[in-house]
Design an enzyme around this catalytic site. Sequence first.
Site, mmCIF file in Angstrom:
data_model
loop_
_atom_site.group_PDB
_atom_site.id
_atom_site.type_symbol
_atom_site.label_atom_id
_atom_site.label_comp_id
_atom_site.label_asym_id
_atom_site.label_seq_id
_atom_site.Cartn_x
_atom_site.Cartn_y
_atom_site.Cartn_z
ATOM 1 N N LYS A 20 0.847 -1.207 0.000
ATOM 2 C CA LYS A 20 0.000 0.000 0.000
ATOM 3 C C LYS A 20 0.877 1.250 0.000
ATOM 4 C CE LYS A 20 -0.139 -0.551 4.959
ATOM 5 N NZ LYS A 20 -0.829 -1.189 6.091
ATOM 6 N N TYR A 76 16.006 30.062 5.662
ATOM 7 C CA TYR A 76 14.838 30.758 6.192
ATOM 8 C C TYR A 76 14.979 31.019 7.681
ATOM 9 C CZ TYR A 76 11.833 30.292 2.067
ATOM 10 O OH TYR A 76 11.269 30.410 0.824
HETATM 11 C C1 PLP Z 1 0.050 -2.086 6.718
HETATM 12 C C2 PLP Z 1 -0.446 -3.392 7.136
HETATM 13 C C3 PLP Z 1 0.429 -4.484 7.261
HETATM 14 C C4 PLP Z 1 1.938 -4.340 7.205
HETATM 15 O O1 PLP Z 1 2.355 -3.733 8.408
HETATM 16 P P1 PLP Z 1 3.919 -3.442 8.736
HETATM 17 O O2 PLP Z 1 3.871 -2.932 10.124
HETATM 18 O O3 PLP Z 1 4.353 -2.400 7.764
HETATM 19 O O4 PLP Z 1 4.651 -4.706 8.587
HETATM 20 C C5 PLP Z 1 -0.120 -5.728 7.508
HETATM 21 N N1 PLP Z 1 -1.465 -5.882 7.658
HETATM 22 C C6 PLP Z 1 -2.333 -4.833 7.586
HETATM 23 C C7 PLP Z 1 -3.785 -5.080 7.771
HETATM 24 C C8 PLP Z 1 -1.852 -3.561 7.330
HETATM 25 O O5 PLP Z 1 -2.707 -2.530 7.277
#
Ligand code: PLP
Length: 347
Positions: free
Chosen positions: A38, A247
């Site tokens: 994602k 800045y």
């Molecule tokens: C993002 C997510 C993961 C992966 O989590 P990490 O902490 O990045 O390993 C796994 N399962 C779900 C449901 C998630 O939303």
Amino acid sequence: MTGYIAPLRLRLDGDALLSNWRWLARQGGAPACGAAIKADGYGLGAAGVMQRLKSAGCRDFFVSNWGEAAALEAQMDGVNFAVLHGVRDEDMAQALASRARPVLCTPGQVARWKAAGGGACDLMIDTGMNRLGLDWRADLSELVDGLEIVTLLSHLASADEDSDLNPTQLARFRDVRAAVPAQRYSLANSAGICMGADYGFDLTRPGIALYGGVPHPDAAPHLRPVVQPQAQILQRRAVIAGDTIGYNATHRAERDMEIAILNIGYADGYLRGFSGRGAALVDGIRLPVLGRVSMDLLAVDVGARPDVAEGDWLTIDYDLPQAAQASGLSQYELLTGLGKRFGRIWT
Ligand SMILES: *Cc1c(COP(=O)(O)O)cnc(C)c1O
């Protein structure tokens, strides 16, 4: 803009990505190890990540929404591809036509999917995080009756710390597993994998650790960095004692010095938390960030390196656990914030 070479780039280490995935797969104690891709593969570029992991044998991928799924539809042959936020009304046409499966999260989503005769799906049960998912305390038998559940998931709230909530969620997940039939069960993210094989079940779902994030100190020696931001020097200049830099003039030079202005800033995800704290690296020498990070630029002290010049590329120190400490940001924010202006170069 064909042929455009961006003045900032991410060097992405494909071998390190695969090495991390293989270590997590062994460590998880589950027959399968997937990948959370994602947020555009945590900022690396989801298509490139998926292609590499798929070629190494990864067969389970997770994104958040159907926009992310659409961009990867062409790569979905032969893999399980799950959309973690399930299906809204607005998603149904795409979901029914896609090879991806929704992870149904609410009674409304379950009803919608059943009414449409949607077929195979995944199911999220909330076991104590109170984020997405059906309440583990609910009587689920009627709701799930008739669903063709491939993977039943739950998500750990505190896997990155030693918390009572971990064994509590594990026990609840076991109860749910006994009550709700599915082909496979999946609980552990990256930090969950580090808690041992009890949490593995049939499928693990690492994200951050694939990309070099360190979810637990014990994992640090086994995980390799994947992402190295680099930026080009646009100008090298002399600063005279008493001059200020950037800045709001937050840095005043105590002596004559040499600085370089790099083409990277907070709009690229190198946030202002690195002002006066971050560094560029040349041959292991730290060149500290001086003054405030601007939107598109920052200044580093290059006094230690008379040889670096306009047009040269400098690597930004982006050791994730250390950079998180220095900036006050999480390792997740450090990766997912990396912006659109980087060239993304796999090696
Ligand atoms: C993002 C997510 C993961 C992966 O989590 P990490 O902490 O990045 O390993 C796994 N399962 C779900 C449901 C998630 O939303």
